[in-house]
Design an enzyme around this catalytic site. Structure first.
Site, mmCIF file in Angstrom:
data_model
loop_
_atom_site.group_PDB
_atom_site.id
_atom_site.type_symbol
_atom_site.label_atom_id
_atom_site.label_comp_id
_atom_site.label_asym_id
_atom_site.label_seq_id
_atom_site.Cartn_x
_atom_site.Cartn_y
_atom_site.Cartn_z
ATOM 1 N N GLU A 1 -9.720 -9.800 -8.230
ATOM 2 C CA GLU A 1 -8.870 -9.003 -7.590
ATOM 3 C C GLU A 1 -7.163 -9.151 -8.377
ATOM 4 O OE1 GLU A 1 -7.255 -9.078 -3.934
ATOM 5 O OE2 GLU A 1 -9.388 -8.802 -2.430
ATOM 6 N N HIS B 1 -1.826 -5.629 1.457
ATOM 7 C CA HIS B 1 -3.037 -6.150 1.465
ATOM 8 C C HIS B 1 -2.748 -7.543 0.437
ATOM 9 C CE1 HIS B 1 -6.800 -7.106 -0.580
ATOM 10 N NE2 HIS B 1 -6.422 -7.158 -1.445
ATOM 11 N N LYS C 1 0.564 -0.927 0.528
ATOM 12 C CA LYS C 1 0.159 -0.123 -0.128
ATOM 13 C C LYS C 1 1.081 1.254 0.235
ATOM 14 C CE LYS C 1 -4.040 -2.377 2.421
ATOM 15 N NZ LYS C 1 -4.971 -1.795 3.456
ATOM 16 N N ASN D 1 -1.578 0.038 6.848
ATOM 17 C CA ASN D 1 -0.913 -1.860 8.023
ATOM 18 C C ASN D 1 -0.363 -2.059 6.406
ATOM 19 O OD1 ASN D 1 -2.942 -2.618 5.524
ATOM 20 N ND2 ASN D 1 -4.393 -3.027 7.703
ATOM 21 N N TYR E 1 -12.429 -2.668 -3.192
ATOM 22 C CA TYR E 1 -12.587 -2.905 -1.717
ATOM 23 C C TYR E 1 -14.453 -2.888 -2.223
ATOM 24 C CZ TYR E 1 -8.329 -1.818 0.183
ATOM 25 O OH TYR E 1 -6.967 -2.245 0.449
ATOM 26 N N THR F 1 -5.037 -7.357 11.078
ATOM 27 C CA THR F 1 -5.265 -5.696 9.852
ATOM 28 C C THR F 1 -4.659 -4.847 10.669
ATOM 29 O OG1 THR F 1 -7.363 -7.147 9.027
ATOM 30 C CG2 THR F 1 -7.258 -4.615 9.228
ATOM 31 N N ARG G 1 3.342 -6.979 8.929
ATOM 32 C CA ARG G 1 2.615 -5.804 10.087
ATOM 33 C C ARG G 1 3.012 -5.565 11.488
ATOM 34 N NH1 ARG G 1 -3.703 -7.081 7.616
ATOM 35 N NH2 ARG G 1 -3.603 -6.193 5.290
ATOM 36 N N PHE H 1 -15.021 3.444 6.815
ATOM 37 C CA PHE H 1 -13.973 3.983 6.795
ATOM 38 C C PHE H 1 -13.380 3.652 5.063
ATOM 39 C CE2 PHE H 1 -14.201 -0.378 7.441
ATOM 40 C CZ PHE H 1 -13.868 -1.117 6.634
ATOM 41 N N ARG I 1 -1.670 -14.218 3.579
ATOM 42 C CA ARG I 1 -2.428 -14.066 4.820
ATOM 43 C C ARG I 1 -1.363 -13.785 6.294
ATOM 44 N NH1 ARG I 1 -6.970 -10.385 3.421
ATOM 45 N NH2 ARG I 1 -7.097 -11.336 5.651
#
Ligand code: GDP
Ligand code: MG
Length: 144
Positions: free
Chosen positions: A136, A125, A15, A122, A55, A97, A108, A63, A91
């Site tokens: 995606e 993704h 990100k 964070n 998203y 998260t 993270r 948010f 993940r």
């Protein structure tokens, strides 16, 4: 004969906070160190339409617009990563998260923190399942 490994792909994004803070190399290093394969990687500036699609599962949440604006605040490194159970595996590398409680040793947990803003910055993704990974990857890398 042993079962052939099932190939699986996931979409990874570094990100804008991760790119700004110079963590692209570290994220890719961890992916490669784990033994996953990079299929594609490209620095991108995502537009509103792409991010709204990306998203879509969060549409309507309080948010989501701030998240989209944040994701447009600078380039992201978009990558497709391959390996057996890579969706779950990445993940696990990424961690929880919320960066405050993400376990040390995760991306993270090691690299992100809560800055006291309304945003959750964070670093990365990763797709959360086979269906979202396919969706995606199709969005970010339609040629794959
Ligand atoms: P992920 O799969 O771990 O990235 O988490 P989600 O899919 O639930 O959320 C997507 C992204 O939205 C997260 O990585 C955060 O950047 C952000 N986010 C999630 N939940 C919240 C929240 O409650 N508040 C804010 N400000 N951002 C959130
Ligand atoms: Mg998610």
């Amino acid at each position: 004969m042993a079962d052939a490994p099932l190939p699986q792909r996931t979409l990874v994004l570094v990100k804008p906070d991760g790119v700004r803070r110079g963590h692209v190399g570290e994220v890719l290093r961890r992916i490669e160190a784990k033994g996953y394969t990079l299929v594609a990687a490209e620095l991108r500036r995502a537009d509103e339409a792409l991010l709204a699609e990306h998203y879509a599962e969060h549409a309507g949440k309080p948010f989501v617009q701030a998240l989209i604006d944040f994701m447009r605040s600078g380039p992201v490194l978009a990558a497709v990563v391959e390996g057996h159970r890579v969706i779950e595996g990445f993940r696990s590398l990424a961690g929880a998260t919320d960066p405050t409680v993400a376990a040390p040793g995760t991306i993270r947990g090691d690299l992100a923190r809560d800055w006291g803003t309304k945003l959750i910055e964070n670093i990365v993704h990763g797709s959360d399942g086979e269906e979202s990974a396919a969706r995606e990857i199709g969005l970010w890398f339609p040629a794959l």
